[in-house]
Write a protein that holds these residues in place. Structure first.
Motif, mmCIF file in Angstrom:
data_model
loop_
_atom_site.group_PDB
_atom_site.id
_atom_site.type_symbol
_atom_site.label_atom_id
_atom_site.label_comp_id
_atom_site.label_asym_id
_atom_site.label_seq_id
_atom_site.Cartn_x
_atom_site.Cartn_y
_atom_site.Cartn_z
ATOM 1 N N ASP A 8 0.987 -0.992 -0.422
ATOM 2 C CA ASP A 8 -0.152 -0.032 -0.265
ATOM 3 C C ASP A 8 0.796 1.670 -0.299
ATOM 4 O O ASP A 8 1.969 0.962 1.318
ATOM 5 C CB ASP A 8 -0.510 0.457 1.218
ATOM 6 C CG ASP A 8 -1.785 -0.838 1.382
ATOM 7 O OD1 ASP A 8 -1.702 -1.803 0.636
ATOM 8 O OD2 ASP A 8 -2.682 -0.723 2.086
ATOM 9 N N GLU A 10 1.457 5.408 -1.948
ATOM 10 C CA GLU A 10 1.393 6.347 -3.298
ATOM 11 C C GLU A 10 2.182 6.076 -4.140
ATOM 12 O O GLU A 10 3.674 5.711 -3.876
ATOM 13 C CB GLU A 10 1.135 8.152 -2.427
ATOM 14 C CG GLU A 10 0.289 8.305 -1.496
ATOM 15 C CD GLU A 10 0.288 10.259 -1.540
ATOM 16 O OE1 GLU A 10 -0.393 11.106 -1.496
ATOM 17 O OE2 GLU A 10 1.712 10.134 -1.579
ATOM 18 N N ALA A 29 -1.676 8.333 -7.448
ATOM 19 C CA ALA A 29 -2.594 7.067 -7.106
ATOM 20 C C ALA A 29 -1.903 6.490 -5.690
ATOM 21 O O ALA A 29 -1.257 6.221 -5.778
ATOM 22 C CB ALA A 29 -2.217 6.065 -8.143
ATOM 23 N N ASP A 30 -3.020 6.670 -5.245
ATOM 24 C CA ASP A 30 -2.791 6.270 -3.583
ATOM 25 C C ASP A 30 -3.580 3.714 -3.509
ATOM 26 O O ASP A 30 -4.736 3.701 -4.302
ATOM 27 C CB ASP A 30 -3.852 6.809 -2.321
ATOM 28 C CG ASP A 30 -3.371 6.323 -1.514
ATOM 29 O OD1 ASP A 30 -2.384 5.531 -1.072
ATOM 30 O OD2 ASP A 30 -4.372 6.492 -0.682
ATOM 31 N N LEU A 31 -2.633 3.807 -3.735
ATOM 32 C CA LEU A 31 -3.078 1.688 -3.862
ATOM 33 C C LEU A 31 -3.373 1.507 -2.149
ATOM 34 O O LEU A 31 -2.500 1.492 -1.780
ATOM 35 C CB LEU A 31 -1.717 1.062 -4.207
ATOM 36 C CG LEU A 31 -1.912 -0.356 -4.218
ATOM 37 C CD1 LEU A 31 -2.762 -0.180 -5.572
ATOM 38 C CD2 LEU A 31 -0.571 -0.978 -4.958
ATOM 39 N N MET A 44 -7.692 2.377 -6.001
ATOM 40 C CA MET A 44 -6.354 2.917 -6.239
ATOM 41 C C MET A 44 -7.937 4.056 -6.086
ATOM 42 O O MET A 44 -8.920 4.280 -6.611
ATOM 43 C CB MET A 44 -6.494 2.952 -7.438
ATOM 44 C CG MET A 44 -4.910 1.428 -7.411
ATOM 45 S SD MET A 44 -3.809 2.181 -8.699
ATOM 46 C CE MET A 44 -5.120 1.692 -9.782
ATOM 47 N N ASP A 63 -12.221 7.163 -7.430
ATOM 48 C CA ASP A 63 -11.594 6.239 -6.239
ATOM 49 C C ASP A 63 -12.210 5.129 -6.980
ATOM 50 O O ASP A 63 -13.461 5.246 -8.089
ATOM 51 C CB ASP A 63 -12.825 6.327 -5.531
ATOM 52 C CG ASP A 63 -12.535 7.305 -4.215
ATOM 53 O OD1 ASP A 63 -11.274 7.304 -4.635
ATOM 54 O OD2 ASP A 63 -13.457 7.206 -3.713
#
Length: 160
Positions: A8, A10, A29-31, A44, A63
């Motif tokens: 997890d 960015e 993208a924030d995974l 994401m 999202d």
């Protein structure tokens, strides 16, 4: 296959359309990953960045997910229709509406994830995206994003 939560974070995400491959549309993208059905899935949040500097957030976040990972880490992520502001579109500068599918592999340590892009652009022109690519690299220092690369070979994007 990574454990839930291990990869997890960015990522600096570059989507390279085949019509102008060295001028990617760029996102942060924030995974996030989670256990699901005996396996792993990921979601994401995409934040478009202005094409002028590839740093300044613009427009709303999007999202997407969750998407299942296969045992070997491969995935196919059919994203919903996304609208990207014109100032994030380095190709035409016009607002962009596209429905895309990302196909790639996410394996530990997942500091670099890449693959193919298919789908269609509806605006500003109608375009099939087959032959396009994506590359995302982990952001280790929020004050200094990685260099933009456009594919799995890590070919560089055109400098700003």
């Amino acid at each position: 296959m990574p454990e839930p939560g291990v990869v997890d974070g960015e990522f600096f995400f570059n989507l390279s359309a085949y019509i102008s491959p060295r001028t990617p549309i760029v996102f942060v993208a924030d995974l996030t990953t989670e256990a699901s059905d005996g396996g792993l899935s990921f979601s994401m949040t995409f934040q478009p960045l202005e094409s002028a500097d590839r740093r300044t957030p613009t427009g709303p976040k999007v999202d997407v997910g969750p998407y299942a990972l296969s045992e070997d880490g491969t995935f196919t992520a059919e994203l919903p229709t996304i609208v990207v502001p014109g100032n994030a579109n380095p190709i035409s500068g016009s607002e962009l509406e596209a429905t895309i599918t990302l196909s790639g592999t996410l394996c530990a340590p997942a500091d670099f994830v890449c693959g193919d892009v298919t789908g269609t652009v509806a605006r500003p022109i109608s375009l099939n995206l087959k032959g396009s690519t994506f590359a995302m690299e982990r952001i280790t220092d929020p004050s200094s994003y990685p260099a933009s690369v456009i594919n799995c070979k890590k070919d560089p994007a055109r400098p700003l």
